[in-house]
Design an enzyme around this catalytic site. Sequence first.
Site, PDB file in Angstrom:
ATOM      1  N   HIS A  56       0.853  -1.178   0.000  1.00 20.64           N
ATOM      2  CA  HIS A  56       0.000   0.000   0.000  1.00 20.64           C
ATOM      3  C   HIS A  56       0.897   1.239   0.000  1.00 20.64           C
ATOM      4  O   HIS A  56       1.943   1.245   0.665  1.00 20.64           O
ATOM      5  CB  HIS A  56      -0.881   0.039   1.245  1.00 20.64           C
ATOM      6  CG  HIS A  56      -1.881  -1.063   1.326  1.00 20.64           C
ATOM      7  ND1 HIS A  56      -2.936  -1.021   2.203  1.00 20.64           N
ATOM      8  CD2 HIS A  56      -2.001  -2.235   0.646  1.00 20.64           C
ATOM      9  CE1 HIS A  56      -3.666  -2.115   2.070  1.00 20.64           C
ATOM     10  NE2 HIS A  56      -3.109  -2.869   1.135  1.00 20.64           N
ATOM     11  N   GLU A  58       0.562   4.095   1.481  1.00 18.60           N
ATOM     12  CA  GLU A  58       0.698   4.690   2.815  1.00 18.60           C
ATOM     13  C   GLU A  58       1.734   3.935   3.648  1.00 18.60           C
ATOM     14  O   GLU A  58       2.543   4.544   4.346  1.00 18.60           O
ATOM     15  CB  GLU A  58      -0.654   4.680   3.551  1.00 18.60           C
ATOM     16  CG  GLU A  58      -1.777   5.371   2.824  1.00 18.60           C
ATOM     17  CD  GLU A  58      -2.571   4.459   1.901  1.00 18.60           C
ATOM     18  OE1 GLU A  58      -3.671   4.870   1.502  1.00 18.60           O
ATOM     19  OE2 GLU A  58      -2.103   3.346   1.565  1.00 18.60           O
ATOM     20  N   CYS A  86      -5.912   2.337   5.738  1.00 18.80           N
ATOM     21  CA  CYS A  86      -6.597   1.145   6.234  1.00 18.80           C
ATOM     22  C   CYS A  86      -6.066   0.763   7.624  1.00 18.80           C
ATOM     23  O   CYS A  86      -5.135   1.375   8.146  1.00 18.80           O
ATOM     24  CB  CYS A  86      -6.395  -0.015   5.254  1.00 18.80           C
ATOM     25  SG  CYS A  86      -4.718  -0.701   5.258  1.00 18.80           S
ATOM     26  N   CYS A  89      -2.272   0.167   7.651  1.00 20.04           N
ATOM     27  CA  CYS A  89      -1.400   1.322   7.428  1.00 20.04           C
ATOM     28  C   CYS A  89      -1.447   2.346   8.555  1.00 20.04           C
ATOM     29  O   CYS A  89      -0.421   2.952   8.892  1.00 20.04           O
ATOM     30  CB  CYS A  89      -1.760   1.992   6.112  1.00 20.04           C
ATOM     31  SG  CYS A  89      -1.470   0.924   4.679  1.00 20.04           S
TER      32      CYS A  89
END
Length: 142
Positions: A56, A58, A86, A89
């Site tokens: 991801h 992030e 999420c 993260c």
Amino acid sequence: MITHDDHTLLRRAIALAAKAKEGGDPPFGSLLAAPDGTVLAEEYNTTLTDRDITAHPELKLARWAARELDAATAAETTMYTSCEPCGMCAPVIRLAGLRRVVFALSGAQLLDIRPGSGKPPVPHDGPALLDEVRAVVEGYYR
């Protein structure tokens, strides 16, 4: 409060999300900016192309910040991201010591667009063997 400058940087995060989508990955993009708006680093989702469920943007940026920025600089840095971080993260962003996160799409709004992941929750059992694990952990965080 979200400013005009925040909107400009969010638009860059959205452009990074479009780049991820063009490459066949989920459409998420993020960047880190200094207080003056200078972009320090940017990433987009590569979970499919890298075959890495943790890729991801992030998470990649939080790890970069923890590795490359001193604590004082990280504490002044803002992450701009196309979607609210999420559950994987968000804690890593906190551990990296970033000052602020600005996002375009909330997690709830994302679920309206793309309902659920289709994966059942993983059962959790515990705690167990408290005395044994306490002997290993105790004293480390002093």
